[in-house]
Write a protein that holds these residues in place. Structure first.
Motif, mmCIF file in Angstrom:
data_model
loop_
_atom_site.group_PDB
_atom_site.id
_atom_site.type_symbol
_atom_site.label_atom_id
_atom_site.label_comp_id
_atom_site.label_asym_id
_atom_site.label_seq_id
_atom_site.Cartn_x
_atom_site.Cartn_y
_atom_site.Cartn_z
ATOM 1 N N ALA A 171 0.836 -1.208 0.000
ATOM 2 C CA ALA A 171 0.000 0.000 0.000
ATOM 3 C C ALA A 171 0.870 1.257 0.000
ATOM 4 O O ALA A 171 1.807 1.383 0.797
ATOM 5 N N ILE A 172 0.543 2.180 -0.868
ATOM 6 C CA ILE A 172 1.310 3.418 -0.986
ATOM 7 C C ILE A 172 0.884 4.447 0.057
ATOM 8 O O ILE A 172 1.717 5.136 0.646
ATOM 9 N N ALA A 173 -0.434 4.558 0.305
ATOM 10 C CA ALA A 173 -0.942 5.628 1.171
ATOM 11 C C ALA A 173 -0.337 5.599 2.573
ATOM 12 O O ALA A 173 0.148 6.630 3.051
ATOM 13 N N LEU A 198 9.744 5.187 -2.376
ATOM 14 C CA LEU A 198 8.309 5.209 -2.634
ATOM 15 C C LEU A 198 7.986 6.055 -3.859
ATOM 16 O O LEU A 198 7.103 5.712 -4.652
ATOM 17 N N SER A 199 8.709 7.148 -4.039
ATOM 18 C CA SER A 199 8.443 8.046 -5.170
ATOM 19 C C SER A 199 8.750 7.393 -6.511
ATOM 20 O O SER A 199 8.255 7.836 -7.555
ATOM 21 N N PRO A 205 1.346 8.576 -6.407
ATOM 22 C CA PRO A 205 0.707 9.845 -6.775
ATOM 23 C C PRO A 205 1.679 11.021 -6.624
ATOM 24 O O PRO A 205 2.695 10.915 -5.927
ATOM 25 N N PRO A 206 1.372 12.146 -7.251
ATOM 26 C CA PRO A 206 2.275 13.305 -7.196
ATOM 27 C C PRO A 206 2.583 13.788 -5.785
ATOM 28 O O PRO A 206 3.656 14.335 -5.534
ATOM 29 N N ARG A 207 1.661 13.585 -4.840
ATOM 30 C CA ARG A 207 1.910 14.083 -3.481
ATOM 31 C C ARG A 207 3.112 13.398 -2.837
ATOM 32 O O ARG A 207 3.726 13.963 -1.923
ATOM 33 N N VAL A 208 3.456 12.171 -3.295
ATOM 34 C CA VAL A 208 4.635 11.503 -2.745
ATOM 35 C C VAL A 208 5.895 12.288 -3.121
ATOM 36 O O VAL A 208 6.769 12.517 -2.282
ATOM 37 N N ALA A 209 5.972 12.716 -4.369
ATOM 38 C CA ALA A 209 7.125 13.519 -4.808
ATOM 39 C C ALA A 209 7.179 14.850 -4.064
ATOM 40 O O ALA A 209 8.267 15.336 -3.699
ATOM 41 N N GLY A 249 -1.816 17.860 3.231
ATOM 42 C CA GLY A 249 -1.615 16.537 2.648
ATOM 43 C C GLY A 249 -2.255 15.442 3.473
ATOM 44 O O GLY A 249 -2.833 14.511 2.942
ATOM 45 N N LEU A 250 -2.218 15.568 4.797
ATOM 46 C CA LEU A 250 -2.850 14.580 5.657
ATOM 47 C C LEU A 250 -4.349 14.586 5.499
ATOM 48 O O LEU A 250 -4.995 13.557 5.387
ATOM 49 N N ALA A 251 -4.929 15.789 5.453
ATOM 50 C CA ALA A 251 -6.380 15.896 5.389
ATOM 51 C C ALA A 251 -6.959 15.382 4.085
ATOM 52 O O ALA A 251 -8.065 14.866 4.053
ATOM 53 N N THR A 252 -6.206 15.534 3.002
ATOM 54 C CA THR A 252 -6.756 15.187 1.687
ATOM 55 C C THR A 252 -6.242 13.871 1.138
ATOM 56 O O THR A 252 -6.618 13.466 0.038
ATOM 57 N N GLY A 253 -5.392 13.167 1.886
ATOM 58 C CA GLY A 253 -4.831 11.922 1.387
ATOM 59 C C GLY A 253 -5.901 10.872 1.152
ATOM 60 O O GLY A 253 -6.890 10.793 1.875
#
Length: 257
Positions: A171-173, A198-199, A205-209, A249-253
């Protein structure tokens, strides 16, 4: 006889074909309405190719056709959340939960909606309800970690993300959220060590980068700091950016896959 070339059909055309597919007997009786599973499959394909409006319409149709199907209701709710229609998502979820109040998927979504609404304390209850019945539920463990991080309880959050990864190693999230949590708790080097590989994963997803760039900057990499804030950025500016982007990022993940 002249041979006809077979055209490539986009998802948009496939949507129209849903009602036309079937056996010869089906054709004799007339086209049938597609079931929810068919709509959900085509909706996912439409979403994957960037046709979000078509996907949302198909998710809505599937949910309307099968109001007692928790999966159809959950997929429609998620699509509405991704589109930013939180009030409508909440209404759909409320109706679904009246039919299936103990459904784990719907409870997890309730927690995610509360996170989006900035209510992490209230989000803990539905996640805990899922985990009481299924202690290794990766999505609930990840969501619970996000709620704890938003409450500033980073060590507990990191334990929850690690439990999610133990349950679902690919799992990535939760891996992304663990890296972000470490970053928010001042452990930039550890965050970078998690986010770097992970990136490079397919499907990251882009948020990882973005989180990796934040971790690199927090770890003192001048180039990363320059990319984020330009030349001459101060430590105070970097810390403010970390807090703001980290909380957002936490709220919208998304949920763990």
């Amino acid at each position: 006889m002249r041979r006809l070339a077979r055209p490539a059909l986009p998802v948009l055309v496939c949507v129209g074909l849903l009602t036309a597919c079937g056996t010869r007997q089906d054709a004799a009786e007339g086209p049938r309405d597609p079931d929810a599973a068919s709509r959900l499959r085509v909706a996912a394909a439409a979403e994957a190719t960037g046709q979000s409006d078509i996907a949302l319409s198909l998710y809505a149709a599937a949910a309307s056709a099968e109001p007692a199907n928790p999966e159809a209701q959950a997929r429609f709710t998620r699509a509405l959340m991704r589109a930013g229609n939180l009030a409508e998502a909440e209404a759909v979820l409320d109706r679904a939960r009246r039919r299936a109040p103990d459904n784990a998927t719907l409870l997890e979504l309730l927690g995610r909606l509360r996170l989006r609404a900035g209510a992490p304390e209230a989000a803990l209850a539905p996640f805990d309800q899922v985990l009481a019945a299924s202690p290794s539920h990766a999505g609930a463990l990840d969501g619970r970690g996000v709620a704890l991080d938003m409450l500033g309880r980073h060590a507990e959050a990191q334990d929850s993300y690690r439990a999610a990864l133990a349950a679902s190693p690919a799992a990535i999230a939760p891996a992304n959220n663990l890296g972000l949590s470490l970053l928010l708790s001042g452990r930039a080097e550890e965050a970078r060590a998690i986010l770097m590989p992970l990136s490079r994963r397919p499907g990251a997803p882009p948020r990882v980068a973005t989180n990796l760039l934040l971790a690199r900057a927090a770890a003192g990499e001048t180039e990363a700091q320059r990319q984020l804030l330009g030349d001459g950025a101060t430590r105070a500016e970097l810390e403010l950016l970390l807090r703001e982007l980290g909380a957002r990022g936490l709220a919208t993940g998304d949920a763990a896959p």
